[in-house]
Design a protein around this motif. Structure first.
Motif, mmCIF file in Angstrom:
data_model
loop_
_atom_site.group_PDB
_atom_site.id
_atom_site.type_symbol
_atom_site.label_atom_id
_atom_site.label_comp_id
_atom_site.label_asym_id
_atom_site.label_seq_id
_atom_site.Cartn_x
_atom_site.Cartn_y
_atom_site.Cartn_z
ATOM 1 N N ASP A 357 -83.797 23.981 -3.279
ATOM 2 C CA ASP A 357 -84.454 24.988 -2.453
ATOM 3 C C ASP A 357 -83.997 26.404 -2.807
ATOM 4 O OD1 ASP A 357 -81.886 24.618 -1.528
ATOM 5 O OD2 ASP A 357 -82.441 24.176 0.547
ATOM 6 N N PRO A 363 -79.568 27.485 0.635
ATOM 7 C CA PRO A 363 -79.700 26.030 0.623
ATOM 8 C C PRO A 363 -79.074 25.399 1.850
ATOM 9 C CG PRO A 363 -77.964 26.724 -0.866
ATOM 10 C CD PRO A 363 -78.642 27.975 -0.395
ATOM 11 N N ASP A 364 -79.653 24.284 2.297
ATOM 12 C CA ASP A 364 -79.032 23.559 3.404
ATOM 13 C C ASP A 364 -78.019 22.557 2.850
ATOM 14 O OD1 ASP A 364 -80.541 21.477 2.383
ATOM 15 O OD2 ASP A 364 -81.776 21.211 4.176
ATOM 16 N N VAL A 466 -91.314 23.997 3.219
ATOM 17 C CA VAL A 466 -89.863 23.909 3.392
ATOM 18 C C VAL A 466 -89.366 25.315 3.713
ATOM 19 C CG1 VAL A 466 -87.669 23.366 2.283
ATOM 20 C CG2 VAL A 466 -89.714 21.986 1.785
ATOM 21 N N ARG A 468 -86.313 27.985 4.756
ATOM 22 C CA ARG A 468 -84.877 28.218 4.683
ATOM 23 C C ARG A 468 -84.563 29.631 5.187
ATOM 24 N NH1 ARG A 468 -84.859 23.542 4.379
ATOM 25 N NH2 ARG A 468 -84.125 22.201 2.687
#
Length: 614
Positions: A357, A363-364, A466, A468
């Motif tokens: 990502d 980023p997770d 997605v 973030r």
């Protein structure tokens, strides 16, 4: 005929060996039946693929093929030598990465000691810290590293113009923790020219006095700590080719060698203070060849400086941000796996895997875990690090390494003729070179000759976005940053805005003519193409019920001859404002064509314009 010993696996040994000339003759015969009459000796050129930098991927590589014989005869492809010995093509160290695999180095741009510790406890072996504006404040280094065993985990700084401040803070952290100077590990990350390439602003003056002082300190007091990084990522991320990336890194490294030796360091000391950072892409063979060529070229520089034994280039490979996509980001896991494999096979001592990502923001935890586990799987389960230079000896890899080395050396020589790396940065010459390369590559991307899976090919309009948290802003003001998906991303963004405003995406009706066998291929092609621009294809029912304003005919050439004009007339009568056709051919009522190799970005942009999608 060569007589081989009987080992029970004779296979084709009873047949006479085929020659390269025989293969060429057979290929030329096949080409002639397809309408391409070429001499036998040119058959390979017809089947070759032209790459960047004047390189060419050939259909066949042999030990005695004409291309390979020419290289051997000219003396332009020297012996790759042994791992750990000049010219270091095979590896910078005698053991390569076989001891413990490569160093798994993850990047951190946020002052979060918990994330740092989680990485180190789960496979990461060194830390790459972005410090300064858009990164970790230099004063926060002590807190970020509070639970890190600094005599075990090397720390690499990336602080740009704040390098002197960040370096002083890190050295102070070492002292406060009781880390002896000889136990400190990592790199202080000084890179004045790399920072100028990123920001457009020069710092540290002519001769880099602060950098030289920092380097002398490391050389004299911190044997495990390097002072300088030659970061080639700015050139890659501005759209440069592999040869341009290598040539710019050589010119930067040479500039630093001149400054360091002028400042009193020996050539050996100066060489020992540099680490080189390169991009690793999903083009695995080009990445492998690039890292091997980089070592060979730097060994040549060291030889010219009178210290051939000290010319082993320390390499840090980073998975390319240019190849990462914001749409269908899960595919990035596959891209980074290929890039990491190539970096490891190519011999990089350290590898950073960007989380999937990366293009979306911070980023997770899941993305970071997958990133670090990518290296772990390749090292521990795929056993890539068990063999030194596993690609060595491949006729293709050796040839590609040699050709790329020559192309990069030519680019490097051009920089030196124009006054060196600082001069070409400030004159704008290198920016122009990189822009020209990116413009050519953009054409290939627009025509989908370089496909981007999930974006220009096989897009998924219904994917759940997605999301973030925004990442800190990267340094800017110098060379631009590009991504392969940017042109198609702009089209998809227009479609998203239209969906948000109206509740529906723009639509096109795909009018299939004849049986499935006749239309399936082109209907699939057209659906894939239009979705790449955020345009929803409708294949069922009638045009009147589709909600579309345009239509595209899909069938075989034979059926087009019979039905295209009448079908186009019918669609016009039903209200189609524009009728396109998947394929070629001139037919009354058909306004435009879509076909393999068309400029998809231009076609889709024009389609959205006609549909009123801003």
């Amino acid at each position: 005929m060569t007589v081989l010993p009987d080992d029970g696996l004779s296979l084709a040994a009873e047949f006479p060996a085929a020659t390269h000339a025989q293969w060429q003759r057979l290929v030329a015969g096949v080409l002639s039946r397809s309408g391409k009459d070429v001499p036998d000796t040119e058959a390979e050129d017809v089947l070759s693929t032209v790459l960047e930098d004047g390189l060419r991927a050939r259909p066949l590589y042999t030990a005695d093929g004409p291309a390979d014989t020419a290289v051997a005869a000219s003396g332009s492809a020297p012996d790759a030598g042994l791992p750990g010995f000049a010219p270091f093509v095979r590896a910078g160290r005698p053991e390569g990465n076989t001891a413990n695999g490569w160093d798994v180095r993850q990047r951190h741009a946020v002052a979060d000691p918990e994330t740092v510790l989680t990485d180190l406890e789960n496979g990461v072996t060194s830390l790459w810290l972005a410090v300064g504006p858009g990164g970790i404040p230099a004063g926060e280094l002590d807190r970020v590293l509070k639970d890190v065993y600094l005599d075990l985990a090397p720390v690499v700084l990336d602080a740009g113009a704040e390098t002197p401040t960040a370096a002083a803070e890190l050295l102070d952290v070492f002292a406060r923790r009781g880390i002896a100077p000889e136990a400190a590990l990592g790199n202080l990350g000084a890179d004045p020219l790399g920072t100028e390439a990123r920001t457009g602003a020069a710092y540290d003056g002519d001769g880099f006095p602060a950098t030289v002082a920092l380097t002398r300190l490391c050389a004299e007091s911190y044997p495990g700590l390097r002072a300088l990084t030659v970061d080639a990522l700015p050139y890659h991320e501005a759209g440069g080719s592999a040869a341009q990336e290598l040539g710019a890194s050589l010119a930067t490294g040479v500039a630093y060698l001149r400054a360091l030796t002028a400042g009193g360091l020996t050539v050996e000391q100066a060489l020992g203070q540099l680490e080189f950072r390169y991009a690793a892409t999903a083009d695995q063979f080009l990445t492998i060849a690039k890292l091997r060529a980089a070592r060979r070229l730097w060994a040549r520089v060291a030889e010219a400086c009178g210290a051939p034994a000290a010319g082993a280039q320390l390499q840090h490979a980073v998975t390319s941000s240019v190849m990462m996509t914001g749409r269908d980001p899960w595919v990035n896991m596959l891209r980074t796996t290929l890039a990491t494999l190539a970096a490891g096979v190519g011999g990089a001592e350290s590898v950073t895997v960007h989380p999937f990502d990366h293009a979306l923001g911070l980023p997770d935890a899941f993305a970071r875990r997958i990133a670090r586990n990518t290296s772990t799987i390749l090292i521990e389960e795929s056993h890539l690090a068990r063999v030194i230079d596993p690609a060595g000896g491949s006729w293709y890899v050796e040839r590609l390494t040699d050709e790329l080395a020559h192309a990069a050396w030519e680019f490097f020589q051009g920089i030196e003729r124009d006054g060196g790396q600082a001069a070409v940065l400030r004159s704008g010459r290198i920016a122009e070179d990189l822009a020209a390369t990116w413009a050519e590559r953009s054409k290939a991307l627009a025509k989908r000759r370089e496909p981007v899976t999930g974006v220009s090919e096989f897009p998924h309009l219904g994917e759940k976005p997605v999301v973030r948290a925004p990442a800190p802003a990267e340094p800017s003001g110098g060379l631009p940053r590009v991504r392969r998906d940017e042109a198609f991303e702009a089209l998809r963004a227009r479609s998203d805005a239209h969906l948000a405003a109206t509740g529906a995406r723009p639509k096109v009706f795909l009018a299939a003519l004849g049986p499935a066998a006749a239309h399936t291929g082109r209907l699939t092609f057209a659906a894939n193409l239009f979705q790449a621009g955020g345009i929803e294809p409708v294949t069922e029912g009638s045009f009147e019920d589709s909600g579309a304003g345009e239509a595209c005919l899909c069938s075989s050439d034979a059926l087009y001859e019979e039905q295209a004009e009448s079908a186009a007339a019918g669609l016009r009568a039903a209200g189609a404002a524009h009728v396109s056709l998947a394929g070629r051919g001139t037919y009354a009522g058909v306004d435009s064509h879509v076909f393999a190799g068309c400029d998809a970005v231009a076609v889709l942009s024009a389609t959205l314009d006609r549909m009123g999608v801003s």
